[in-house]
Design a protein around this motif. Sequence first.
Motif, PDB file in Angstrom:
ATOM      1  N   LYS A  69      48.582  47.168  36.236  1.00 14.77           N
ATOM      2  CA  LYS A  69      47.312  46.462  36.423  1.00 14.77           C
ATOM      3  C   LYS A  69      46.848  46.654  37.863  1.00 14.77           C
ATOM      4  O   LYS A  69      47.647  46.539  38.800  1.00 14.77           O
ATOM      5  N   ILE A  70      45.549  46.944  38.012  1.00 12.63           N
ATOM      6  CA  ILE A  70      44.968  47.226  39.330  1.00 12.63           C
ATOM      7  C   ILE A  70      43.797  46.293  39.577  1.00 12.63           C
ATOM      8  O   ILE A  70      42.946  46.098  38.696  1.00 12.63           O
ATOM      9  N   PHE A  71      43.752  45.750  40.768  1.00 12.51           N
ATOM     10  CA  PHE A  71      42.643  44.874  41.179  1.00 12.51           C
ATOM     11  C   PHE A  71      41.602  45.691  41.936  1.00 12.51           C
ATOM     12  O   PHE A  71      41.921  46.489  42.814  1.00 12.51           O
ATOM     13  N   ILE A  72      40.330  45.487  41.607  1.00 11.72           N
ATOM     14  CA  ILE A  72      39.215  46.167  42.269  1.00 11.72           C
ATOM     15  C   ILE A  72      38.405  45.115  43.027  1.00 11.72           C
ATOM     16  O   ILE A  72      37.851  44.202  42.422  1.00 11.72           O
ATOM     17  N   GLY A  73      38.349  45.238  44.357  1.00 19.09           N
ATOM     18  CA  GLY A  73      37.602  44.262  45.147  1.00 19.09           C
ATOM     19  C   GLY A  73      36.997  44.902  46.385  1.00 19.09           C
ATOM     20  O   GLY A  73      36.677  46.076  46.402  1.00 19.09           O
ATOM     21  N   LYS A  74      36.871  44.125  47.469  1.00 21.87           N
ATOM     22  CA  LYS A  74      36.308  44.642  48.719  1.00 21.87           C
ATOM     23  C   LYS A  74      37.172  44.194  49.884  1.00 21.87           C
ATOM     24  O   LYS A  74      37.887  43.188  49.811  1.00 21.87           O
ATOM     25  N   THR A 133      38.194  41.352  30.410  1.00 23.06           N
ATOM     26  CA  THR A 133      36.871  40.719  30.399  1.00 23.06           C
ATOM     27  C   THR A 133      36.778  39.576  31.406  1.00 23.06           C
ATOM     28  O   THR A 133      37.656  38.713  31.485  1.00 23.06           O
ATOM     29  N   GLY A 134      35.674  39.613  32.192  1.00 25.82           N
ATOM     30  CA  GLY A 134      35.412  38.548  33.149  1.00 25.82           C
ATOM     31  C   GLY A 134      36.252  38.615  34.409  1.00 25.82           C
ATOM     32  O   GLY A 134      36.259  37.661  35.196  1.00 25.82           O
ATOM     33  N   THR A 135      36.979  39.726  34.601  1.00 25.32           N
ATOM     34  CA  THR A 135      37.828  39.864  35.787  1.00 25.32           C
ATOM     35  C   THR A 135      37.491  41.162  36.516  1.00 25.32           C
ATOM     36  O   THR A 135      36.662  41.951  36.069  1.00 25.32           O
ATOM     37  N   GLN A 136      38.154  41.372  37.632  1.00 26.64           N
ATOM     38  CA  GLN A 136      38.044  42.617  38.389  1.00 26.64           C
ATOM     39  C   GLN A 136      39.361  43.389  38.289  1.00 26.64           C
ATOM     40  O   GLN A 136      39.800  44.025  39.234  1.00 26.64           O
ATOM     41  N   ILE A 137      39.958  43.326  37.115  1.00 29.78           N
ATOM     42  CA  ILE A 137      41.273  43.933  36.901  1.00 29.78           C
ATOM     43  C   ILE A 137      41.183  45.031  35.842  1.00 29.78           C
ATOM     44  O   ILE A 137      40.584  44.839  34.788  1.00 29.78           O
ATOM     45  N   LEU A 138      41.791  46.156  36.158  1.00 34.48           N
ATOM     46  CA  LEU A 138      41.924  47.272  35.230  1.00 34.48           C
ATOM     47  C   LEU A 138      43.367  47.345  34.747  1.00 34.48           C
ATOM     48  O   LEU A 138      44.298  47.252  35.554  1.00 34.48           O
ATOM     49  N   GLN A 139      43.540  47.520  33.452  1.00 36.42           N
ATOM     50  CA  GLN A 139      44.875  47.744  32.901  1.00 36.42           C
ATOM     51  C   GLN A 139      44.956  49.181  32.423  1.00 36.42           C
ATOM     52  O   GLN A 139      44.156  49.614  31.588  1.00 36.42           O
ATOM     53  N   VAL A 169      34.398  54.627  47.383  1.00 41.87           N
ATOM     54  CA  VAL A 169      33.955  53.351  47.956  1.00 41.87           C
ATOM     55  C   VAL A 169      34.864  53.034  49.148  1.00 41.87           C
ATOM     56  O   VAL A 169      35.905  52.372  48.991  1.00 41.87           O
ATOM     57  N   PRO A 170      34.500  53.517  50.355  1.00 45.54           N
ATOM     58  CA  PRO A 170      35.373  53.354  51.524  1.00 45.54           C
ATOM     59  C   PRO A 170      35.701  51.900  51.856  1.00 45.54           C
ATOM     60  O   PRO A 170      36.791  51.603  52.355  1.00 45.54           O
ATOM     61  N   ASN A 171      34.766  50.981  51.612  1.00 49.14           N
ATOM     62  CA  ASN A 171      35.029  49.574  51.922  1.00 49.14           C
ATOM     63  C   ASN A 171      35.609  48.813  50.731  1.00 49.14           C
ATOM     64  O   ASN A 171      35.673  47.589  50.745  1.00 49.14           O
ATOM     65  N   GLY A 172      36.025  49.551  49.711  1.00 43.07           N
ATOM     66  CA  GLY A 172      36.623  48.920  48.546  1.00 43.07           C
ATOM     67  C   GLY A 172      38.064  48.534  48.800  1.00 43.07           C
ATOM     68  O   GLY A 172      38.706  49.002  49.746  1.00 43.07           O
ATOM     69  N   ASN A 173      38.572  47.695  47.953  1.00 42.60           N
ATOM     70  CA  ASN A 173      39.946  47.219  48.078  1.00 42.60           C
ATOM     71  C   ASN A 173      40.619  47.357  46.711  1.00 42.60           C
ATOM     72  O   ASN A 173      40.378  46.560  45.809  1.00 42.60           O
ATOM     73  N   VAL A 174      41.426  48.389  46.567  1.00 41.07           N
ATOM     74  CA  VAL A 174      42.118  48.658  45.303  1.00 41.07           C
ATOM     75  C   VAL A 174      43.597  48.352  45.493  1.00 41.07           C
ATOM     76  O   VAL A 174      44.266  48.988  46.318  1.00 41.07           O
ATOM     77  N   LYS A 175      44.099  47.383  44.763  1.00 43.08           N
ATOM     78  CA  LYS A 175      45.488  46.968  44.897  1.00 43.08           C
ATOM     79  C   LYS A 175      46.194  47.004  43.543  1.00 43.08           C
ATOM     80  O   LYS A 175      45.605  46.674  42.512  1.00 43.08           O
TER      81      LYS A 175
END
Length: 244
Positions: A69-74, A133-139, A169-175
């Motif tokens: 699972k990966i979080f997509i943010g900033k 759904t409703g999250t910023q998470i990719l599985q 997206v250079p200012n993105g935050n992928v964890k």
Amino acid sequence: MPWIYIYEDNINKKSSTKYMEEQVISISEIIDAVKKRWKIIALTTVLATVVSGIFSFFIISPTYEASTKIFIGKEGAESEGYNSSDVSMYQNLIKTYSELIKTKDLVNKAIDNSQYDLSVNNVLNGITVNTLTGTQILQISYQSKSPSIAKNILESITNEFITKAEELVPNGNVKILESVELPKNPVAPNKTMNIAIAFILGMMVGFGIVFLLEYLDNTYKNKEQLEKDLDIPVLGVIPMSDLD
């Protein structure tokens, strides 16, 4: 012992045929047919179940699935927080990332890094990307016949995806929220389900054969059947003895 039925011939052949075609099988007749040919039902049921068990346990290779699972943010979200437009933007960006993961260039690079001799199309067919759904998470999931290949390929794909995402997206935050683990239990075949389905199908085929044989059997077993089909009374019954 065979029997000869004597009846009054007061209807023509067309009328007799009509009665034969319009006869309705009663529940008792169905039960009698099943009792008479129950071995056919048992045989087809056992045969289908055994064949399904052999295929499920000994022939079909098990498939293993690794997932992450990966979080997509900033960047800086911990201190600045998110406003409604940020959340909406990143939820939409997840759709773009979902397509990015399944691009041939990314997968090809991941295969090269993993040093496995796999085709791009085969790896693409094994990848599944779901947006929660409703999250910023990719599985992300990947299926393979080998648990180690499933783990290593997915790790390579994940690392390559993070690199590409940072470029887009250079200012993105992928964890990575959930690390890839070595799968222990196969996800396919579902042996219990396969055997249960084969059992039911085998039984249905057996009943179908029994009813077909019963439908094709146009002999009379007793005088009641004759009276019902021809709608005439039986005047007498003469037993027949076998002649040498």
